[in-house]
Write an enzyme that holds these catalytic residues in place. Structure first.
Site, short mmCIF file in Angstrom:
data_model
loop_
_atom_site.label_atom_id
_atom_site.label_comp_id
_atom_site.label_asym_id
_atom_site.label_seq_id
_atom_site.Cartn_x
_atom_site.Cartn_y
_atom_site.Cartn_z
CB CYS A 177 3.12 13.09 35.29
SG CYS A 177 4.47 13.15 36.46
NE ARG B 117 5.00 1.84 36.48
CZ ARG B 117 4.84 0.53 36.66
NH1 ARG B 117 3.69 -0.05 36.39
NH2 ARG B 117 5.81 -0.22 37.14
CB ALA C 147 -12.96 2.35 30.44
CG ASP D 220 13.96 20.12 47.93
OD1 ASP D 220 13.52 19.33 47.08
OD2 ASP D 220 13.36 21.18 48.26
CG LEU E 57 -6.55 -0.26 26.18
CD1 LEU E 57 -6.86 -1.37 25.20
CD2 LEU E 57 -6.97 1.09 25.59
#
Ligand code: UDX
Length: 454
Positions: free
Chosen positions: A277, A168, A269, A43, A267
């Site tokens: 991302c 994730r 909500a 890095d 789903l």
């Protein structure tokens, strides 16, 4: 070109370099060392390299500290800021640099990709495989390949493959060591074989090995993120319909989610998606479609983005409603600053957006988050930060549940009612037990659930 399980090559340890040690690269470097490779993590950021070399992560990611500590101790993992060390002897180089949204545009900013290629290319004097993992506009891989052939002393012996990453945050270690599929875009069967051998210990878990061309590999990632964002915005659009009709979006999601063709995951909500991302990737995808003159194909992503932003505005409106319009001077307690639970990432965080808007409207905003306070403090110093949820809620006129950390679900509504000025709460993530809160005397509002009201 797709090798089946029986003909896959055996594992052979490689000298690997991972270029870019952010969320993606740091986890990938440690994971590759864990499965037996000799890894150099590169890095340009000296502070980050110093921390990682001591086995400390510059960000919060469950299981990563332990993995780093374990792999550093084997001697198979080290970190460097030297391009020479990164290039020297590397058989496989993974490109894991960030591709943020360009300032003032929807397009992805590829400056870190080109900087890595232009600095490493001239040092590649031996045959090697460069493997892109960063999310890029389709067509970038082909340019990277051509540029490497032009500038590397080894010329066309520097090959290129693309291997998109779907991890994730919060599950990065698990998603890297046991992903639900591995996708590789290659131009030659030998490169597929090389990658199959490199990933053999991961593939032993039995996940699909998907071998495609370079363009498809890049598009797979764009398409996956576009689909996930669309799924979230779809249910949030239904939440708007629910708010207009008295229906309940949580019951609706359950009911449609039982259909295996639809599925209940993604789903949930609420306040919608944020993070480093999904938001920038759908915008970058639209920008690329425009360049390719197929923008009509992705017009719907504009709506996906708009629906997502509208949820944040709706949460602010509902806070106004809960306060009876008296926002100026009100004590607003905000539970959650990270863009999602189990992360300290506050990039494009819906929670901080809502908190900042209320601050701009004159509210006194007290924010708690289990992990993201330091990051939030740096970018939004105007808000007040509290070390515990109770401290943020003490004497609050309204409580906003904006990131669904487990510890917030464990709060006893009766205990919290005793310390606030007025027991009013907005559950913007539809994650709290509404009857329990209402039973404890709270005025309870939730996005997409107009009849759930205390
Ligand atoms: C995402 C993709 O899932 C991953 O495959 C890709 O590699 C990177 O982008 P991540 O940003 O870590 O991963 O978060 P994710 O778990 O996908 O959540 C994204 C956002 O959507 C969060 O803000 C989350 O709160 C929100 N979300 C998710 C919802 O609002 N509802 C849902 O049902 C799911």
């Amino acid at each position: 070109m797709n090798s089946n399980e029986s003909t896959r090559p055996a594992f052979a340890p490689r000298r690997i370099t991972v270029v870019g040690c952010g969320y993606l690269g740091a986890v990938h470097a440690a994971a590759m060392a864990e499965i037996g490779h000799d890894v150099v993590g590169f890095d340009v950021d000296e502070a980050k390299v110093a921390l990682l070399s001591q086995g400390r992560t510059p960000f919060y990611e469950p299981e990563l500290d332990e993995l780093l500590e374990r792999t550093l101790a084997t001697g198979r993992l080290r970190f460097t800021t030297s391009y020479e060390e990164a290039a020297s002897g590397a058989e496989v180089l993974f490109l894991c640099v960030g591709t943020p949204q360009a300032p003032g545009s929807n397009a992805a900013d590829l400056k870190y990709v080109w900087s890595a290629v232009d600095n490493l290319g001239p040092l590649l004097d031996h045959p090697c495989l460069v493997v892109g993992k960063s999310t890029v506009p389709v067509g970038t891989a082909e340019h990277v390949r051509d540029r490497l052939h032009e500038i590397a002393p080894a010329g066309e012996q520097v090959r290129l493959a693309w291997n998109p990453e779907f991890l994730r945050e919060g599950f990065a270690v698990k998603d890297t060591l046991t992903p639900d599929r591995l996708v590789v875009g290659v131009e030659r069967p030998e490169d597929e074989q090389e990658l199959a051998s490199l990933y053999a210990p991961v593939l032993d878990h039995g996940m699909p090995w998907v071998v495609v061309d370079l363009a498809t590999a890049q598009l797979v990632k764009n398409a996956a993120n576009a689909f996930l964002a669309t799924k979230i915005s779809f249910i949030n659009a239904m939440a708007e319909l629910c708010e207009a009709t008295g229906a309940d979006v949580v019951a609706l999601a359950d009911a449609i989610g039982y259909d295996a063709r639809i599925g209940r995951r993604f789903l949930q909500a609420g306040l919608g998606f944020g993070g480093g991302c999904l938001p920038k990737d759908i915008r970058g995808f639209m920008a690329r479609a425009e360049e390719l003159r197929v923008d009509e194909a992705l017009h719907f992503l504009r709506d996906v983005d708009d629906i997502n932003r509208r949820r944040r505005r709706r949460a602010v409106e509902m806070t106004h409603e809960l306060l009876g319009g008296a926002v100026t001077g009100a004590h607003v307690a905000v539970l959650g600053a990270a863009f999602k639970p189990d992360s300290d990432d506050i990039r494009d965080s819906p929670a901080l957006d809502v908190a900042s808007t209320l601050h701009e409207r004159g509210a006194r905003v007290f924010v708690h988050d289990p992990k993201a306070l330091d990051n939030a403090r740096r970018t939004r110093p105007q808000l007040t930060y509290c070390d515990t949820a109770l401290e943020a809620c003490k004497d609050a006129d309204v409580v906003l549940h904006l990131t669904e950390w487990r510890e917030y679900r464990d709060i006893d509504p009766a205990e919290l009612a005793a310390i606030v000025a007025s027991p009013r709460i907005l559950d913007a993530r539809n994650a709290l037990d509404a009857p329990a809160w209402i039973g404890a005397g709270w005025t309870f509002k939730a996005l997409g659930r107009p009849r759930v009201a205390g």
